[in-house]
Scaffold this motif. Structure first.
Motif, PDB file in Angstrom:
ATOM      1  N   GLU A 118       3.509   2.990   6.171  1.00  0.00           N
ATOM      2  CA  GLU A 118       2.260   3.742   6.314  1.00  0.00           C
ATOM      3  C   GLU A 118       2.525   5.249   6.269  1.00  0.00           C
ATOM      4  OE1 GLU A 118       1.978  -0.075   8.787  1.00  0.00           O
ATOM      5  OE2 GLU A 118       3.476   1.440   8.287  1.00  0.00           O
ATOM      6  N   GLY A 119       3.623   5.666   6.917  1.00  0.00           N
ATOM      7  CA  GLY A 119       3.956   7.080   6.948  1.00  0.00           C
ATOM      8  C   GLY A 119       4.242   7.649   5.571  1.00  0.00           C
ATOM      9  N   ALA A 120       5.045   6.928   4.783  1.00  0.00           N
ATOM     10  CA  ALA A 120       5.369   7.401   3.440  1.00  0.00           C
ATOM     11  C   ALA A 120       4.127   7.472   2.559  1.00  0.00           C
ATOM     12  CB  ALA A 120       6.416   6.479   2.811  1.00  0.00           C
ATOM     13  N   LEU A 121       3.250   6.486   2.680  1.00  0.00           N
ATOM     14  CA  LEU A 121       2.009   6.489   1.905  1.00  0.00           C
ATOM     15  C   LEU A 121       1.115   7.670   2.271  1.00  0.00           C
ATOM     16  CD1 LEU A 121       0.707   2.791   1.663  1.00  0.00           C
ATOM     17  CD2 LEU A 121       0.900   4.423  -0.213  1.00  0.00           C
ATOM     18  N   ALA A 122       0.858   7.825   3.566  1.00  0.00           N
ATOM     19  CA  ALA A 122      -0.061   8.863   4.021  1.00  0.00           C
ATOM     20  C   ALA A 122       0.473  10.259   3.732  1.00  0.00           C
ATOM     21  CB  ALA A 122      -0.325   8.707   5.517  1.00  0.00           C
ATOM     22  N   ALA A 123       1.789  10.425   3.798  1.00  0.00           N
ATOM     23  CA  ALA A 123       2.384  11.745   3.596  1.00  0.00           C
ATOM     24  C   ALA A 123       2.448  12.149   2.130  1.00  0.00           C
ATOM     25  CB  ALA A 123       3.778  11.778   4.211  1.00  0.00           C
ATOM     26  N   GLY A 124       2.154  11.225   1.233  1.00  0.00           N
ATOM     27  CA  GLY A 124       2.128  11.559  -0.187  1.00  0.00           C
ATOM     28  C   GLY A 124       3.470  11.478  -0.880  1.00  0.00           C
ATOM     29  N   GLU A 125       4.392  10.677  -0.333  1.00  0.00           N
ATOM     30  CA  GLU A 125       5.692  10.504  -0.985  1.00  0.00           C
ATOM     31  C   GLU A 125       5.512   9.816  -2.346  1.00  0.00           C
ATOM     32  OE1 GLU A 125       8.413  11.703   0.098  1.00  0.00           O
ATOM     33  OE2 GLU A 125       8.210  11.948   2.274  1.00  0.00           O
ATOM     34  N   THR A 157      -1.351  -0.120  -1.307  1.00  0.00           N
ATOM     35  CA  THR A 157      -1.736  -0.084   0.095  1.00  0.00           C
ATOM     36  C   THR A 157      -0.494  -0.426   0.906  1.00  0.00           C
ATOM     37  OG1 THR A 157      -2.295  -2.442   0.259  1.00  0.00           O
ATOM     38  CG2 THR A 157      -4.031  -0.947  -0.509  1.00  0.00           C
ATOM     39  N   ARG A 158      -0.595  -0.340   2.218  1.00  0.00           N
ATOM     40  CA  ARG A 158       0.557  -0.693   3.048  1.00  0.00           C
ATOM     41  C   ARG A 158       0.986  -2.131   2.789  1.00  0.00           C
ATOM     42  NH1 ARG A 158      -1.833  -1.535   9.133  1.00  0.00           N
ATOM     43  NH2 ARG A 158       0.298  -2.148   9.535  1.00  0.00           N
ATOM     44  N   VAL A 159       0.022  -3.022   2.476  1.00  0.00           N
ATOM     45  CA  VAL A 159       0.325  -4.440   2.273  1.00  0.00           C
ATOM     46  C   VAL A 159       1.088  -4.648   0.964  1.00  0.00           C
ATOM     47  CG1 VAL A 159      -0.673  -6.731   1.908  1.00  0.00           C
ATOM     48  CG2 VAL A 159      -1.624  -5.219   3.659  1.00  0.00           C
ATOM     49  N   THR A 160       0.593  -4.080  -0.129  1.00  0.00           N
ATOM     50  CA  THR A 160       1.250  -4.292  -1.427  1.00  0.00           C
ATOM     51  C   THR A 160       2.628  -3.647  -1.467  1.00  0.00           C
ATOM     52  OG1 THR A 160       0.196  -2.330  -2.409  1.00  0.00           O
ATOM     53  CG2 THR A 160      -0.972  -4.425  -2.611  1.00  0.00           C
ATOM     54  N   LEU A 161       2.735  -2.445  -0.918  1.00  0.00           N
ATOM     55  CA  LEU A 161       4.013  -1.746  -0.927  1.00  0.00           C
ATOM     56  C   LEU A 161       5.024  -2.446  -0.027  1.00  0.00           C
ATOM     57  CD1 LEU A 161       5.794   0.593  -1.747  1.00  0.00           C
ATOM     58  CD2 LEU A 161       4.704   1.995   0.034  1.00  0.00           C
ATOM     59  N   ARG A 162       4.597  -2.830   1.150  1.00  0.00           N
ATOM     60  CA  ARG A 162       5.502  -3.499   2.093  1.00  0.00           C
ATOM     61  C   ARG A 162       6.017  -4.819   1.531  1.00  0.00           C
ATOM     62  NH1 ARG A 162       2.750  -4.121   7.690  1.00  0.00           N
ATOM     63  NH2 ARG A 162       1.572  -5.667   6.513  1.00  0.00           N
ATOM     64  N   LYS A 163       5.134  -5.583   0.869  1.00  0.00           N
ATOM     65  CA  LYS A 163       5.569  -6.856   0.288  1.00  0.00           C
ATOM     66  C   LYS A 163       6.627  -6.631  -0.785  1.00  0.00           C
ATOM     67  CE  LYS A 163       3.958 -11.135  -1.874  1.00  0.00           C
ATOM     68  NZ  LYS A 163       5.128 -11.185  -2.778  1.00  0.00           N
ATOM     69  N   ILE A 248      -6.466   6.268   3.529  1.00  0.00           N
ATOM     70  CA  ILE A 248      -7.243   5.022   3.549  1.00  0.00           C
ATOM     71  C   ILE A 248      -6.375   3.850   3.108  1.00  0.00           C
ATOM     72  CG2 ILE A 248      -9.166   3.798   2.437  1.00  0.00           C
ATOM     73  CD1 ILE A 248     -10.606   6.576   2.363  1.00  0.00           C
ATOM     74  N   ARG A 249      -5.559   4.056   2.081  1.00  0.00           N
ATOM     75  CA  ARG A 249      -4.669   2.986   1.615  1.00  0.00           C
ATOM     76  C   ARG A 249      -3.553   2.699   2.618  1.00  0.00           C
ATOM     77  NH1 ARG A 249      -1.974   4.664  -2.557  1.00  0.00           N
ATOM     78  NH2 ARG A 249      -2.877   6.728  -2.905  1.00  0.00           N
ATOM     79  N   ALA A 250      -3.132   3.732   3.352  1.00  0.00           N
ATOM     80  CA  ALA A 250      -2.050   3.561   4.318  1.00  0.00           C
ATOM     81  C   ALA A 250      -2.475   2.737   5.532  1.00  0.00           C
ATOM     82  CB  ALA A 250      -1.534   4.925   4.775  1.00  0.00           C
ATOM     83  N   VAL A 251      -3.733   2.844   5.931  1.00  0.00           N
ATOM     84  CA  VAL A 251      -4.191   2.129   7.133  1.00  0.00           C
ATOM     85  C   VAL A 251      -4.973   0.857   6.796  1.00  0.00           C
ATOM     86  CG1 VAL A 251      -4.218   4.229   8.509  1.00  0.00           C
ATOM     87  CG2 VAL A 251      -6.305   3.520   7.326  1.00  0.00           C
TER      88      VAL A 251
END
Length: 318
Positions: A118-125, A157-163, A248-251
């Motif tokens: 979530e952190g990497a997504l929200a921070a714009g990495e 999103t956090r789900v797709t990236l995490r998977k 929004i995608r991160a959470v």
């Protein structure tokens, strides 16, 4: 090799499957105890416990400090830890001759802690990855055994990236585990001066100030304004269409992005919570992006499209 697996959620099952397919003897899993799930509050074992039950593998759901003797009796050579959700005491780390290997979904030392994806997504990495470390008694601090990068896609999103991260990590873990046990991998210390930290995600952390959302839907940004991302330590962003889209995608889907909206009901203005379920960036105008809201859910109501919401509440204001 005989090992014990520490983990809890469904997204680590791919790693368990890979270990089992590779011929590893998973002697036991250590996981969180059964919890209430869903609106009905049905008590269910964790996904890792359910996986273990299918293969008649021992399940241990006690607190780490209470299960050391039980684990010592198993005499496992090594343990694998992924998203377990509890701190491991040094006595438990020492219970394994080859210690505990931790699979962490970030490019350590960046994004240590409970919300790295979530952190990497929200921070714009632009990219993140997975780091496999030898666990020590500090948070995501141990020496690195292996690390790989993975691009963050615009629609992630956090789900797709995490998977994607854990699926790839499963393959790499199976490859390096024999090398590690044979002493062929030399652990490399992290650069601790570059460490950044995330915190455990909480329900209230999905809140977006309504004035930020209103501006983003109009393609405006709060220049000079800094927005604190609550689950990443010392992370401040300019509120804009781009940063809100990432947030929004991160959470998504939990805790979900939520804002306040003013609606007219029976001649009175009421302030209600509005969950932003889906949104995307409109890039039709060069160098001027706006946030397009696709679907929402007003508190106490069912999910609807943004068009349906506006039809029902034409006077609604952020």
């Amino acid at each position: 090799m005989k090992l014990i697996f520490f983990g809890t959620p469904d997204y680590v099952i791919s790693v368990l499957d890979a270990l089992k397919s590779a011929g590893c003897e998973i002697a036991a899993v250590v996981t969180q105890p059964p919890k209430a799930v869903g609106r009905r509050g049905v008590i269910e074992p964790s996904p890792v416990a359910q996986w273990a039950d299918k293969f008649n593998i021992q399940v241990i759901d006690k607190r780490p400090k209470d299960c050391i003797e039980e684990i010592l009796k198993i005499s496992a050579e090594v343990a694998i830890l992924e998203a377990y959700g509890r701190i491991i005491p040094q006595d438990l780390i020492d219970a394994f001759p080859k210690r505990i290997i931790n699979v962490h979904p970030s490019l350590l030392p960046k994004y240590r802690g409970a919300s790295p994806v979530e952190g990497a997504l929200a921070a714009g990495e632009k990219e993140t990855g997975v780091t496999i470390i030898k666990l020590d008694n500090e948070l995501d601090h141990g020496p690195i055994l292996s690390q790989f990068t993975e691009p963050i896609l615009p629609e992630d999103t956090r789900v797709t990236l995490r998977k994607r991260l854990f699926d790839k990590a499963a393959k790499i873990l199976v490859e390096i585990l024999p090398q590690y046990l044979e002493g062929k991998i030399q652990p490399q210390d992290q650069d601790h001066d570059k460490a950044t930290f995330t915190t455990l995600m909480k329900k209230e952390m999905g809140f977006i100030p309504p004035e930020y959302l209103d501006a983003a839907t109009k393609g405006d940004a709060f220049r000079g304004k800094r927005w604190k991302i609550p689950f990443v330590k010392d992370c401040f962003l300019v509120p804009s269409a781009q940063s809100l889209d990432r947030f929004i995608r991160a959470v998504n889907p939990w805790p979900g992005a939520v804002t306040n909206v003013k609606i007219m009901v029976n001649g009175q203005w009421l302030i209600k919570k509005l969950k932003i379920l889906e949104a995307h960036l409109d890039s039709s105008i060069i160098n001027h992006q706006s946030l397009i809201i696709d679907s929402v859910q007003l508190e106490g109501k069912k999910p609807v499209t943004w068009k349906q919401f506006r039809q029902g509440y034409a006077d609604a204001e952020f």
